[in-house]
Scaffold this motif. Structure first.
Motif, PDB file in Angstrom:
ATOM      1  N   ASN A 100       0.734  -1.103  -0.272  1.00  0.00           N
ATOM      2  CA  ASN A 100       0.059  -0.331  -0.210  1.00  0.00           C
ATOM      3  C   ASN A 100       1.570   0.891  -0.054  1.00  0.00           C
ATOM      4  O   ASN A 100       0.708   2.412  -0.885  1.00  0.00           O
ATOM      5  N   ALA A 101       1.805   1.342   0.400  1.00  0.00           N
ATOM      6  CA  ALA A 101       2.974   1.956   0.908  1.00  0.00           C
ATOM      7  C   ALA A 101       3.853   3.090  -0.351  1.00  0.00           C
ATOM      8  O   ALA A 101       3.668   3.960  -1.119  1.00  0.00           O
ATOM      9  N   VAL A 102       3.965   1.379  -1.252  1.00  0.00           N
ATOM     10  CA  VAL A 102       4.425   1.080  -2.419  1.00  0.00           C
ATOM     11  C   VAL A 102       3.157   2.341  -3.308  1.00  0.00           C
ATOM     12  O   VAL A 102       3.817   2.919  -4.168  1.00  0.00           O
ATOM     13  N   LEU A 103       2.023   1.965  -3.672  1.00  0.00           N
ATOM     14  CA  LEU A 103       1.015   2.323  -4.228  1.00  0.00           C
ATOM     15  C   LEU A 103       0.569   3.791  -4.047  1.00  0.00           C
ATOM     16  O   LEU A 103       0.390   4.121  -5.011  1.00  0.00           O
ATOM     17  N   GLU A 104       1.070   4.127  -2.448  1.00  0.00           N
ATOM     18  CA  GLU A 104       0.904   5.581  -2.420  1.00  0.00           C
ATOM     19  C   GLU A 104       2.026   6.176  -3.418  1.00  0.00           C
ATOM     20  O   GLU A 104       1.308   7.634  -3.378  1.00  0.00           O
ATOM     21  N   ALA A 105       3.253   5.749  -2.938  1.00  0.00           N
ATOM     22  CA  ALA A 105       4.284   6.363  -3.877  1.00  0.00           C
ATOM     23  C   ALA A 105       4.017   7.090  -5.130  1.00  0.00           C
ATOM     24  O   ALA A 105       3.721   7.794  -5.466  1.00  0.00           O
ATOM     25  N   LEU A 106       3.732   5.353  -5.620  1.00  0.00           N
ATOM     26  CA  LEU A 106       3.510   5.524  -7.106  1.00  0.00           C
ATOM     27  C   LEU A 106       2.354   6.401  -7.954  1.00  0.00           C
ATOM     28  O   LEU A 106       2.515   7.763  -8.564  1.00  0.00           O
ATOM     29  N   LEU A 107       1.442   7.052  -6.698  1.00  0.00           N
ATOM     30  CA  LEU A 107       0.096   7.094  -7.308  1.00  0.00           C
ATOM     31  C   LEU A 107       0.402   9.162  -6.778  1.00  0.00           C
ATOM     32  O   LEU A 107       0.069  10.353  -7.073  1.00  0.00           O
ATOM     33  N   ASN A 108       1.104   9.352  -6.126  1.00  0.00           N
ATOM     34  CA  ASN A 108       1.454  10.239  -5.156  1.00  0.00           C
ATOM     35  C   ASN A 108       2.891  10.961  -4.871  1.00  0.00           C
ATOM     36  O   ASN A 108       2.265  12.751  -5.420  1.00  0.00           O
ATOM     37  N   ASP A 109       3.550  10.485  -5.245  1.00  0.00           N
ATOM     38  CA  ASP A 109       5.429  11.108  -4.954  1.00  0.00           C
ATOM     39  C   ASP A 109       5.046  12.504  -5.986  1.00  0.00           C
ATOM     40  O   ASP A 109       5.295  11.796  -7.430  1.00  0.00           O
ATOM     41  N   PRO A 110       6.040  13.549  -5.363  1.00  0.00           N
ATOM     42  CA  PRO A 110       6.183  14.295  -6.684  1.00  0.00           C
ATOM     43  C   PRO A 110       7.755  13.960  -7.872  1.00  0.00           C
ATOM     44  O   PRO A 110       7.912  14.504  -8.814  1.00  0.00           O
ATOM     45  N   ASP A 111       8.424  13.197  -7.040  1.00  0.00           N
ATOM     46  CA  ASP A 111       9.287  13.144  -8.125  1.00  0.00           C
ATOM     47  C   ASP A 111       9.192  12.207  -8.762  1.00  0.00           C
ATOM     48  O   ASP A 111       8.594  10.621  -8.345  1.00  0.00           O
ATOM     49  N   PRO A 112       9.606  12.504 -10.129  1.00  0.00           N
ATOM     50  CA  PRO A 112       8.739  11.042 -11.089  1.00  0.00           C
ATOM     51  C   PRO A 112      10.000   9.826 -10.670  1.00  0.00           C
ATOM     52  O   PRO A 112       9.789   9.099 -11.058  1.00  0.00           O
ATOM     53  N   ARG A 113      10.775   9.781 -10.752  1.00  0.00           N
ATOM     54  CA  ARG A 113      12.226   8.889 -10.336  1.00  0.00           C
ATOM     55  C   ARG A 113      11.649   7.836 -10.258  1.00  0.00           C
ATOM     56  O   ARG A 113      11.627   6.542  -9.258  1.00  0.00           O
ATOM     57  N   ILE A 114      11.200   8.443  -8.152  1.00  0.00           N
ATOM     58  CA  ILE A 114      10.863   7.074  -6.922  1.00  0.00           C
ATOM     59  C   ILE A 114       9.367   6.840  -7.635  1.00  0.00           C
ATOM     60  O   ILE A 114       9.489   6.046  -7.192  1.00  0.00           O
ATOM     61  N   ARG A 115       8.405   7.322  -8.668  1.00  0.00           N
ATOM     62  CA  ARG A 115       6.971   6.853  -9.535  1.00  0.00           C
ATOM     63  C   ARG A 115       7.850   5.880 -10.195  1.00  0.00           C
ATOM     64  O   ARG A 115       6.789   4.945 -10.463  1.00  0.00           O
ATOM     65  N   THR A 116       9.438   6.163 -10.926  1.00  0.00           N
ATOM     66  CA  THR A 116       9.264   5.067 -11.579  1.00  0.00           C
ATOM     67  C   THR A 116       9.837   3.738 -10.823  1.00  0.00           C
ATOM     68  O   THR A 116       9.837   2.459 -11.386  1.00  0.00           O
ATOM     69  N   SER A 117      10.749   4.406 -10.258  1.00  0.00           N
ATOM     70  CA  SER A 117      11.301   3.438  -9.711  1.00  0.00           C
ATOM     71  C   SER A 117       9.960   2.289  -8.675  1.00  0.00           C
ATOM     72  O   SER A 117      10.182   0.624  -8.376  1.00  0.00           O
ATOM     73  N   ALA A 118       9.067   2.821  -8.412  1.00  0.00           N
ATOM     74  CA  ALA A 118       8.219   1.635  -7.091  1.00  0.00           C
ATOM     75  C   ALA A 118       7.536   0.811  -8.123  1.00  0.00           C
ATOM     76  O   ALA A 118       6.801   0.030  -8.355  1.00  0.00           O
ATOM     77  N   ILE A 119       6.755   1.930  -9.741  1.00  0.00           N
ATOM     78  CA  ILE A 119       7.199   0.312 -10.607  1.00  0.00           C
ATOM     79  C   ILE A 119       7.111  -0.874 -11.613  1.00  0.00           C
ATOM     80  O   ILE A 119       6.941  -1.648 -10.871  1.00  0.00           O
ATOM     81  N   SER A 120       8.749  -0.922 -10.940  1.00  0.00           N
ATOM     82  CA  SER A 120       9.636  -1.575 -11.328  1.00  0.00           C
ATOM     83  C   SER A 120       9.410  -2.508  -9.541  1.00  0.00           C
ATOM     84  O   SER A 120       9.531  -3.697  -9.865  1.00  0.00           O
TER      85      SER A 120
END
Lengths: 204, 326
Positions: free
Chosen positions: B264-284
């Motif tokens: 859940n925390a990673v999903l929230e980061a994917l939806l919410n984190d302002p940094d695209p690098r973090i969202r990309t890492s969350a996907i992988s």
């Protein structure tokens, strides 16, 4: 149902929200007002649908945000602010539903602030029956039957069904809001649907 | 699968709360059991019926009236006095200490030490007074606090003026810097690192501590207990520094498949984190988790609505590789 969309909006708004919470904790009324604006529609919608009374919904809304204002210093970011405020609101709604059960006031219709009845179904467009007063009446009667069936659930069953069916929340989140487990929320939902089916048998 | 279990799962399936594997199993059962098929039809009919009591849109006048009443009520709440705010801070600090027993113990020892020094001073001053010796001035007394010591005072617990004299006795608690060394898997060191990961004043300290905790988790060095995962999830959700959040995300990677809270925390980061690098890492990181419908739901939301084209493309690729089940 727009529950998941709303949940997503909430998540996307999380980063500035954290700042708002910190400012509100430091005593900023403006920051707290911004938090109220963010959640007031959801809170009012939930309270109104659960209680069926604008007057009660307004009381719950006011009490919930006053409590949040007093105790925001205790919020420690261990859950989302959304869960925290909903926990306050659901507790107040549960109290209200329990009081109503005790008084045996089964309100089968909605009343507005001045005490007048509201035809809530008239606000919903229905292409099948827009020009057919008979069908409109059927739909109104149906809505009242459903409201009556919902009012026969226990407050907790009513709350779980409301949060799942009408607000579209995950059972995991519902469990967190009601201070119980996901498994208990599942069982409560199961019981609620079973009771509703018995209550509404013959309508289909 | 027996019919009782199937009935429960029919409800969960109707509200998209069933894992893919369980949904498959249910479908197989329904294909062969007419009673349960009927049960599902009835439940779906109930869902349709319930829409006749919809959540209606709010009347703007109602919202405005409620808001006005709330504003008035909030205006009537007296502002918190300074001591209430201090009390609140102390309560919050106390909660922190409850969560960090090692630090609590450390502060207790420091407090007890300061108390003992204060008691010793008091006894000496009393002895001097009783013996009728001239009272030493505060500045010349080697026991009296220096300016540097006074600067490290955490709180003053009592102030007493001795009768018929200019001597004032102040009892205070002092924060004394300490240094400890130990291996990374030492529970006390870990607790201190977790405490450091919440240090609001120093991003550098948070970065270092979260980095070390994350490395421990990635190396699978007994990272299951002691709240380390929770500390990393808090850092991922709320830390202001992108570097800290990124490190926290890396540290959570080994637990994504097995732990729903981490997911859940990673999903929230994917939806919410302002940094695209973090969202990309969350996907992988989320890619291997196929059994949770919420993962696909979030991926599909991101694939459609993320403002970063690269992230939309990556999400689509991941979704296209995931098997279509529902």
């Amino acid at each position: 149902m727009d529950g998941p969309d709303r949940a997503q909006e909430r998540l996307q708004a999380r980063a500035p929200e954290t700042e708002l919470i910190r400012e509100a904790q430091a005593g900023s009324r403006a920051a707290f007002d911004a938090l109220v604006r963010q959640y007031e529609q959801q809170v009012l919608r939930l309270a109104l649908h659960l209680t069926g009374s604008e007057h009660d919904a307004e009381d719950i809304y006011q009490e919930a945000f006053l409590k949040a204002f007093r105790y925001i210093g205790n919020f420690r970011f261990e859950c989302s602010f959304y869960t925290w405020i909903y926990r306050i609101v659901t507790n107040l709604c549960l109290d209200q539903l329990r009081r109503r059960k005790t008084r045996r006031e089964d309100q089968a219709i909605m009343v507005d602030h001045s005490g007048d009845e509201i035809d809530m179904l008239a606000t919903i467009s229905d292409t099948r029956s827009f020009s057919n007063p008979g069908k409109e009446l059927d739909r109104k009667v149906l809505g009242e039957r459903i409201q009556a069936a919902l009012s026969k659930l226990t407050p907790r069953e009513r709350m779980v069904f409301e949060l799942k069916h009408y607000q579209g929340l995950r059972l995991r989140t519902i469990g967190e809001m009601l201070n119980t487990t996901e498994e208990t929320a599942k069982n409560t939902l199961f019981r609620a649907t079973k009771k509703l089916r018995t209550q509404l048998a013959g309508l289909r | 699968m027996n019919c009782d279990l199937a009935h429960e799962r029919i409800v969960l399936a109707a509200y998209a709360e069933l894992l893919d594997e369980q949904a498959h199993e249910l479908e197989r059962h329904l294909a062969t059991c007419s009673d349960c098929s009927q049960e599902r039809e009835q439940l779906l009919a109930l869902k349709t019926l319930a829409t006749a009591y919809p959540v209606r849109e709010l009347d703007p006048n109602f919202v405005a009236r409620s808001r006005m009443r709330l504003d008035e009520a909030l205006d009537a709440v007296p502002p918190k006095r300074w001591y209430e705010r201090v009390g609140q801070r102390i309560m919050n600090s106390f909660s922190n200490l409850q969560a960090a027993p090692a630090a609590a113990l450390l502060l207790l020892i420091v407090g007890a030490g300061a108390g003992a020094v204060g008691g010793f001073e008091y006894a000496q001053a009393r002895a001097a007074h009783v013996a009728g010796r001239p009272q030493p001035s505060a500045k010349s007394d080697p026991q009296s606090p220096t300016s540097a010591e006074v600067a490290g005072v955490a709180s003053v617990s009592s102030v007493v003026r001795q009768p018929n004299s200019e001597i004032v006795e102040v009892t205070y608690n002092q924060v004394v810097p300490r240094r400890v060394q130990g291996p990374l898997d030492d529970p006390d060191i870990r607790r201190l690192l977790m405490l450091a990961s919440e240090n609001p004043d120093s991003p550098g300290v948070r970065d270092d501590s979260v980095g070390l905790l994350a490395d421990e988790c990635r190396a699978r060095h007994a990272c299951n207990g002691e709240g380390i995962r929770d500390a990393l999830m808090v850092a991922l959700r709320y830390d202001r520094s992108e570097t800290v959040r990124e490190k926290a995300l890396q540290g959570l990677e080994p637990f994504v498949a097995e732990n729903m809270d981490v997911r859940n925390a990673v999903l929230e980061a994917l939806l919410n984190d302002p940094d695209p690098r973090i969202r990309t890492s969350a996907i992988s990181i989320l890619e291997p988790v196929e059994g949770d419908t919420s993962v696909r739901q979030v991926l599909s939301t991101v694939a459609n609505s993320d403002h970063n084209p690269h992230i939309r493309t990556v999400s689509r690729e991941v979704l296209s590789r995931a098997p279509e089940i529902q």
